[in-house]
Design a protein around this motif. Structure first.
Motif, PDB file in Angstrom:
ATOM      1  N   LYS A  91      15.452  76.592  30.145  1.00  0.00           N
ATOM      2  CA  LYS A  91      14.710  75.711  29.281  1.00  0.00           C
ATOM      3  C   LYS A  91      15.365  74.207  29.066  1.00  0.00           C
ATOM      4  CE  LYS A  91      13.186  77.054  25.121  1.00  0.00           C
ATOM      5  NZ  LYS A  91      13.076  77.666  23.549  1.00  0.00           N
ATOM      6  N   PHE A  92      14.456  73.269  29.232  1.00  0.00           N
ATOM      7  CA  PHE A  92      14.982  71.845  29.400  1.00  0.00           C
ATOM      8  C   PHE A  92      14.225  71.017  28.145  1.00  0.00           C
ATOM      9  CE2 PHE A  92      15.275  73.620  33.523  1.00  0.00           C
ATOM     10  CZ  PHE A  92      16.542  73.136  33.742  1.00  0.00           C
ATOM     11  N   ILE A  93      15.135  70.425  27.197  1.00  0.00           N
ATOM     12  CA  ILE A  93      14.539  69.562  26.273  1.00  0.00           C
ATOM     13  C   ILE A  93      15.186  68.306  26.400  1.00  0.00           C
ATOM     14  CG2 ILE A  93      14.587  69.383  23.594  1.00  0.00           C
ATOM     15  CD1 ILE A  93      15.553  72.429  23.410  1.00  0.00           C
ATOM     16  N   HIS A  94      14.086  67.086  26.325  1.00  0.00           N
ATOM     17  CA  HIS A  94      14.312  65.958  26.621  1.00  0.00           C
ATOM     18  C   HIS A  94      14.240  65.177  25.079  1.00  0.00           C
ATOM     19  CE1 HIS A  94      13.911  66.157  31.041  1.00  0.00           C
ATOM     20  NE2 HIS A  94      13.135  67.233  30.716  1.00  0.00           N
ATOM     21  N   VAL A  95      15.171  64.439  24.710  1.00  0.00           N
ATOM     22  CA  VAL A  95      15.320  63.589  23.804  1.00  0.00           C
ATOM     23  C   VAL A  95      15.443  62.364  24.051  1.00  0.00           C
ATOM     24  CG1 VAL A  95      16.286  63.522  21.436  1.00  0.00           C
ATOM     25  CG2 VAL A  95      16.391  65.781  22.412  1.00  0.00           C
ATOM     26  N   GLN A 100       7.360  56.176  27.490  1.00  0.00           N
ATOM     27  CA  GLN A 100       7.149  56.277  28.904  1.00  0.00           C
ATOM     28  C   GLN A 100       7.999  57.081  29.781  1.00  0.00           C
ATOM     29  OE1 GLN A 100       6.907  52.415  30.549  1.00  0.00           O
ATOM     30  NE2 GLN A 100       6.206  52.968  32.527  1.00  0.00           N
ATOM     31  N   ALA A 101       9.220  57.096  29.509  1.00  0.00           N
ATOM     32  CA  ALA A 101      10.357  57.669  30.211  1.00  0.00           C
ATOM     33  C   ALA A 101      10.002  59.361  29.912  1.00  0.00           C
ATOM     34  CB  ALA A 101      11.642  57.495  29.698  1.00  0.00           C
ATOM     35  N   LEU A 102       9.950  59.745  28.779  1.00  0.00           N
ATOM     36  CA  LEU A 102       9.694  61.128  28.448  1.00  0.00           C
ATOM     37  C   LEU A 102       8.395  61.676  29.191  1.00  0.00           C
ATOM     38  CD1 LEU A 102      10.092  61.481  24.652  1.00  0.00           C
ATOM     39  CD2 LEU A 102      11.436  62.497  26.366  1.00  0.00           C
ATOM     40  N   SER A 107       9.031  69.035  31.779  1.00  0.00           N
ATOM     41  CA  SER A 107       9.121  70.053  30.931  1.00  0.00           C
ATOM     42  C   SER A 107       8.237  69.922  29.762  1.00  0.00           C
ATOM     43  CB  SER A 107      10.674  70.103  30.245  1.00  0.00           C
ATOM     44  OG  SER A 107      10.857  70.923  28.949  1.00  0.00           O
ATOM     45  N   SER A 108       7.931  70.880  28.921  1.00  0.00           N
ATOM     46  CA  SER A 108       6.898  70.654  27.895  1.00  0.00           C
ATOM     47  C   SER A 108       7.714  70.624  26.449  1.00  0.00           C
ATOM     48  CB  SER A 108       5.945  71.961  27.587  1.00  0.00           C
ATOM     49  OG  SER A 108       6.719  73.077  27.564  1.00  0.00           O
ATOM     50  N   TYR A 109       9.123  70.730  26.553  1.00  0.00           N
ATOM     51  CA  TYR A 109       9.897  70.378  25.361  1.00  0.00           C
ATOM     52  C   TYR A 109      10.326  68.817  25.410  1.00  0.00           C
ATOM     53  CZ  TYR A 109       9.829  75.590  25.278  1.00  0.00           C
ATOM     54  OH  TYR A 109       9.406  76.750  25.376  1.00  0.00           O
ATOM     55  N   LYS A 110       9.855  68.245  24.445  1.00  0.00           N
ATOM     56  CA  LYS A 110       9.998  66.673  24.707  1.00  0.00           C
ATOM     57  C   LYS A 110       9.928  66.216  23.021  1.00  0.00           C
ATOM     58  CE  LYS A 110       7.492  66.038  28.678  1.00  0.00           C
ATOM     59  NZ  LYS A 110       6.506  65.546  29.455  1.00  0.00           N
ATOM     60  N   ILE A 111      10.954  65.507  22.693  1.00  0.00           N
ATOM     61  CA  ILE A 111      11.113  64.930  21.366  1.00  0.00           C
ATOM     62  C   ILE A 111      11.385  63.467  21.439  1.00  0.00           C
ATOM     63  CG2 ILE A 111      12.471  65.110  19.358  1.00  0.00           C
ATOM     64  CD1 ILE A 111      13.328  67.775  19.950  1.00  0.00           C
ATOM     65  N   LEU A 112      10.159  62.706  20.956  1.00  0.00           N
ATOM     66  CA  LEU A 112      10.142  61.436  20.758  1.00  0.00           C
ATOM     67  C   LEU A 112      10.540  60.722  19.539  1.00  0.00           C
ATOM     68  CD1 LEU A 112       9.095  58.645  22.021  1.00  0.00           C
ATOM     69  CD2 LEU A 112       6.797  58.874  20.992  1.00  0.00           C
ATOM     70  N   LEU A 113      11.947  60.210  19.816  1.00  0.00           N
ATOM     71  CA  LEU A 113      12.483  59.809  18.400  1.00  0.00           C
ATOM     72  C   LEU A 113      12.076  58.484  17.631  1.00  0.00           C
ATOM     73  CD1 LEU A 113      16.303  60.105  19.748  1.00  0.00           C
ATOM     74  CD2 LEU A 113      14.991  61.692  18.412  1.00  0.00           C
ATOM     75  N   ASP A 114      11.844  58.499  16.459  1.00  0.00           N
ATOM     76  CA  ASP A 114      11.423  57.498  15.345  1.00  0.00           C
ATOM     77  C   ASP A 114      10.514  56.644  16.110  1.00  0.00           C
ATOM     78  OD1 ASP A 114      11.808  56.042  13.323  1.00  0.00           O
ATOM     79  OD2 ASP A 114      13.132  54.741  14.059  1.00  0.00           O
TER      80      ASP A 114
END
Length: 256
Positions: A91-95, A100-102, A107-114
């Motif tokens: 499992k890969f989680i991108h924060v 644009q980078a995300l 992976s479908s696990y992405k968190i766009l901060l603020d």
């Protein structure tokens, strides 16, 4: 009437022309054979190198158990994406705060901060922006992604807005919900400047006060392996990703 001498001269001339033609043809064929042989040799070398790499990859895959990677910021996110490219069982989680980078991550696990404040444009190296970006909503989203995960391999490059600004808050939150964390920290290159180096060192000290399970990788040390070679971005990224993966593989192997 033609003399015998003239006829012999014509015959000799014809033979000479024929010999020159055969010599040129033989030379051309020899050159063609040589080039084809060299091409085949190069292909064989590439195949052997590719085969060796595949064998090495298989050996590593046998050692590393299925796990969860969290990449924080642009650097950390790029590293775990590179790992996903050759071993997507995990499992890969991108924060990140850069939409644009995300969007470039598989992976479908992405968190766009603020997103409310920076509109998905990133923090641009602003540490304060990174600190403020870890909102309650971001923590809740991360919690939903890792609910069933026991061990988290968190990867971050220090010195930037999200890497140095957001990571302490994220690690502190993960510790508060009793997650087992192995934090991989990649320190900046010397050529990136003293300011970035100082930010990274300060962030490292802060992270050490939160967790003891830290593996620090120095970009400069990793590059010494290929110091006689001019490396591009993708090659540099691969060296760092391979090192992180190898460290995890070694841990899994020694734990058996």
């Amino acid at each position: 009437m033609l003399s015998y001498e003239f006829i012999f001269t014509i015959i000799n001339l014809g033979i000479s022309v024929m010999l020159v033609y055969l010599l040129l043809k033989t030379t051309k064929e020899s050159k063609k054979f040589y080039l084809e042989s060299q091409h085949e040799l190069e292909e064989q070398k590439l195949y052997t190198k590719s085969l060796d790499q595949k064998i090495e990859d298989i050996l590593l895959l046998d050692k590393i158990n299925k796990t969860c990677f969290i990449g924080i910021g642009g650097g950390g996110s790029n590293i775990i994406q590179n790992i996903a490219n050759f071993d997507n069982r995990h499992k890969f989680i991108h924060v990140n705060s850069n939409r644009q980078a995300l969007n470039t991550k598989t992976s479908s696990y992405k968190i766009l901060l603020d997103f409310k404040h920076n509109k998905g444009l990133g923090c641009g190296g602003d540490i304060e922006c990174g600190k403020k970006s870890v909102t309650l909503e971001a923590k809740q989203e991360l919690s939903s992604f890792i609910e069933k995960e026991k061990t988290l391999h968190v990867v971050v490059t220090l010195g930037g807005g999200i890497g140095s600004g957001a990571t302490p808050a994220i690690i502190e939150y993960l510790k508060s919900i009793n997650k087992e964390i192995i934090l991989f920290i990649i320190m900046p290159f010397v050529f990136e400047g003293k300011k970035k180096e100082n930010i990274a060192k300060s962030s490292l000290d802060e992270l050490k006060s939160i967790t003891k399970d830290i593996i620090v990788l120095q970009n400069n040390d990793l590059m010494k392996k290929d110091e006689n070679k001019s490396l591009g971005f993708s090659e540099t990224l691969k060296i760092i990703s391979d090192e992180v993966y190898a460290k995890i593989a070694h841990q899994s192997y020694t734990a058996l």
